[in-house]
Scaffold this motif. Structure first.
Motif, mmCIF file in Angstrom:
data_model
loop_
_atom_site.group_PDB
_atom_site.id
_atom_site.type_symbol
_atom_site.label_atom_id
_atom_site.label_comp_id
_atom_site.label_asym_id
_atom_site.label_seq_id
_atom_site.Cartn_x
_atom_site.Cartn_y
_atom_site.Cartn_z
ATOM 1 N N ASP A 167 38.584 37.531 41.966
ATOM 2 C CA ASP A 167 38.668 36.092 41.728
ATOM 3 C C ASP A 167 39.820 35.848 40.763
ATOM 4 O O ASP A 167 39.785 36.331 39.629
ATOM 5 N N LEU A 168 40.820 35.103 41.197
ATOM 6 C CA LEU A 168 41.951 34.761 40.349
ATOM 7 C C LEU A 168 41.821 33.311 39.909
ATOM 8 O O LEU A 168 41.720 32.416 40.748
ATOM 9 N N GLU A 169 41.810 33.093 38.612
ATOM 10 C CA GLU A 169 41.719 31.729 38.102
ATOM 11 C C GLU A 169 43.092 31.082 38.190
ATOM 12 O O GLU A 169 44.085 31.651 37.740
ATOM 13 N N VAL A 170 43.143 29.916 38.827
ATOM 14 C CA VAL A 170 44.401 29.173 38.987
ATOM 15 C C VAL A 170 44.182 27.729 38.544
ATOM 16 O O VAL A 170 43.062 27.239 38.535
ATOM 17 N N GLU A 171 45.275 27.067 38.205
ATOM 18 C CA GLU A 171 45.195 25.653 37.798
ATOM 19 C C GLU A 171 44.995 24.742 39.001
ATOM 20 O O GLU A 171 44.258 23.779 38.938
ATOM 21 N N ASP A 172 45.687 25.061 40.120
ATOM 22 C CA ASP A 172 45.710 24.166 41.275
ATOM 23 C C ASP A 172 45.777 25.005 42.552
ATOM 24 O O ASP A 172 46.781 25.653 42.824
ATOM 25 N N ILE A 173 44.722 24.981 43.324
ATOM 26 C CA ILE A 173 44.663 25.775 44.552
ATOM 27 C C ILE A 173 45.734 25.332 45.541
ATOM 28 O O ILE A 173 46.403 26.162 46.153
ATOM 29 N N ALA A 174 45.930 24.034 45.700
ATOM 30 C CA ALA A 174 46.935 23.541 46.651
ATOM 31 C C ALA A 174 48.325 24.031 46.279
ATOM 32 O O ALA A 174 49.118 24.412 47.149
ATOM 33 N N ALA A 175 48.636 24.058 44.989
ATOM 34 C CA ALA A 175 49.950 24.521 44.549
ATOM 35 C C ALA A 175 50.127 26.014 44.798
ATOM 36 O O ALA A 175 51.246 26.480 45.044
ATOM 37 N N ALA A 176 49.044 26.777 44.763
ATOM 38 C CA ALA A 176 49.109 28.225 44.984
ATOM 39 C C ALA A 176 49.203 28.579 46.465
ATOM 40 O O ALA A 176 49.566 29.703 46.819
ATOM 41 N N ASP A 177 48.910 27.623 47.339
ATOM 42 C CA ASP A 177 48.885 27.885 48.776
ATOM 43 C C ASP A 177 50.222 28.377 49.313
ATOM 44 O O ASP A 177 50.252 29.253 50.175
ATOM 45 N N GLY A 190 51.752 35.317 53.547
ATOM 46 C CA GLY A 190 51.267 35.221 54.919
ATOM 47 C C GLY A 190 49.781 35.492 55.076
ATOM 48 O O GLY A 190 49.328 35.853 56.158
ATOM 49 N N LEU A 191 49.014 35.290 54.020
ATOM 50 C CA LEU A 191 47.569 35.497 54.101
ATOM 51 C C LEU A 191 46.912 34.301 54.783
ATOM 52 O O LEU A 191 47.370 33.171 54.644
ATOM 53 N N GLN A 192 45.851 34.572 55.518
ATOM 54 C CA GLN A 192 45.140 33.511 56.237
ATOM 55 C C GLN A 192 44.160 32.822 55.287
ATOM 56 O O GLN A 192 43.299 33.467 54.689
ATOM 57 N N LYS A 193 44.296 31.513 55.160
ATOM 58 C CA LYS A 193 43.412 30.743 54.289
ATOM 59 C C LYS A 193 42.070 30.540 54.975
ATOM 60 O O LYS A 193 42.007 30.137 56.133
ATOM 61 N N GLN A 194 40.996 30.828 54.264
ATOM 62 C CA GLN A 194 39.647 30.614 54.771
ATOM 63 C C GLN A 194 39.047 29.439 54.016
ATOM 64 O O GLN A 194 38.852 29.509 52.799
ATOM 65 N N ASP A 195 38.786 28.365 54.703
ATOM 66 C CA ASP A 195 38.225 27.180 54.071
ATOM 67 C C ASP A 195 36.744 27.424 53.793
ATOM 68 O O ASP A 195 35.970 27.671 54.714
ATOM 69 N N LEU A 196 36.365 27.357 52.546
ATOM 70 C CA LEU A 196 34.972 27.556 52.160
ATOM 71 C C LEU A 196 34.219 26.238 52.023
ATOM 72 O O LEU A 196 33.037 26.229 51.713
ATOM 73 N N GLY A 197 34.933 25.118 52.228
ATOM 74 C CA GLY A 197 34.303 23.809 52.136
ATOM 75 C C GLY A 197 34.044 23.355 50.705
ATOM 76 O O GLY A 197 33.252 22.447 50.481
ATOM 77 N N LEU A 198 34.715 23.990 49.753
ATOM 78 C CA LEU A 198 34.555 23.646 48.340
ATOM 79 C C LEU A 198 35.930 23.362 47.759
ATOM 80 O O LEU A 198 36.898 24.036 48.101
ATOM 81 N N ASP A 199 36.033 22.397 46.868
ATOM 82 C CA ASP A 199 37.352 22.058 46.337
ATOM 83 C C ASP A 199 37.781 22.915 45.146
ATOM 84 O O ASP A 199 38.916 22.857 44.713
ATOM 85 N N TRP A 200 36.904 23.757 44.632
ATOM 86 C CA TRP A 200 37.213 24.555 43.439
ATOM 87 C C TRP A 200 37.450 26.034 43.733
ATOM 88 O O TRP A 200 37.807 26.802 42.833
ATOM 89 N N VAL A 201 37.291 26.439 44.981
ATOM 90 C CA VAL A 201 37.495 27.846 45.346
ATOM 91 C C VAL A 201 37.960 27.931 46.792
ATOM 92 O O VAL A 201 37.538 27.153 47.646
ATOM 93 N N THR A 202 38.862 28.870 47.062
ATOM 94 C CA THR A 202 39.276 29.157 48.430
ATOM 95 C C THR A 202 39.550 30.645 48.540
ATOM 96 O O THR A 202 39.741 31.332 47.532
ATOM 97 N N ARG A 203 39.552 31.158 49.742
ATOM 98 C CA ARG A 203 39.749 32.591 49.959
ATOM 99 C C ARG A 203 40.923 32.805 50.887
ATOM 100 O O ARG A 203 41.139 32.048 51.826
ATOM 101 N N TYR A 204 41.689 33.850 50.620
ATOM 102 C CA TYR A 204 42.795 34.257 51.475
ATOM 103 C C TYR A 204 42.506 35.648 52.003
ATOM 104 O O TYR A 204 42.095 36.534 51.255
ATOM 105 N N LEU A 205 42.741 35.831 53.312
ATOM 106 C CA LEU A 205 42.419 37.084 53.986
ATOM 107 C C LEU A 205 43.692 37.780 54.443
ATOM 108 O O LEU A 205 44.579 37.154 55.006
ATOM 109 N N ALA A 206 43.739 39.082 54.215
ATOM 110 C CA ALA A 206 44.849 39.905 54.697
ATOM 111 C C ALA A 206 44.431 40.542 56.019
ATOM 112 O O ALA A 206 43.247 40.795 56.245
#
Length: 131
Positions: A24-34, A42-58
């Motif tokens: 788990d990496l703490e970031v200020e802004d998930i959208a900015a880190a995208d 090139g990691l695939q974003k997995q939408d978890l349906g939450l605005d405070w956490v998201t997952r990227y898959l290799a």
């Protein structure tokens, strides 16, 4: 449930079966880190349906979660560990005297979890997804 003995000389001490580990990496802004994680790496974003956490898959199966803050705990964990039996993991952490940072809770987003502080001071999210 099958468990693996931690110490063969002590039958009551057992390991919890780990299913998955995600940093788990703490970031200020998930959208900015995208752009970095999705665009550059090139990691695939997995939408978890939450605005405070998201997952990227290799492609190789490794995951990383970006977390702005924890929705219900006062501390953001550095690691999430999915286990086969979160209640047993909690009982064992308590038995060992580890500091429970967030109590065993069934969260609205579909996990039962608790946060525990490691002996070196890191906070780890121990969880089980609801069936």
């Amino acid at each position: 449930m099958r468990r693996t003995p931690l110490d063969r000389g002590s039958p009551h001490t057992e390991l919890v079966r780990v299913i998955r580990i995600i940093p788990d990496l703490e970031v200020e802004d998930i959208a900015a880190a995208d752009d970095f994680y999705g665009g550059y790496l090139g990691l695939q974003k997995q939408d978890l349906g939450l605005d405070w956490v998201t997952r990227y898959l290799a492609p190789a199966g490794a995951d990383v979660q970006l977390v702005t803050t924890d929705a219900t705990a006062s501390t953001t964990p550095v690691l999430s560990v999915a286990v086969d039996d979160v209640d047993a993991a909690h009982a064992e952490a308590v038995r060992r005297g580890y500091e429970i940072v967030h109590p065993l809770t069934t969260e609205s987003w579909g996990v039962r979890r608790f946060l525990v502080r490691t002996p070196d001071g890191h906070v780890v999210n121990i969880l089980r997804h609801r069936e």
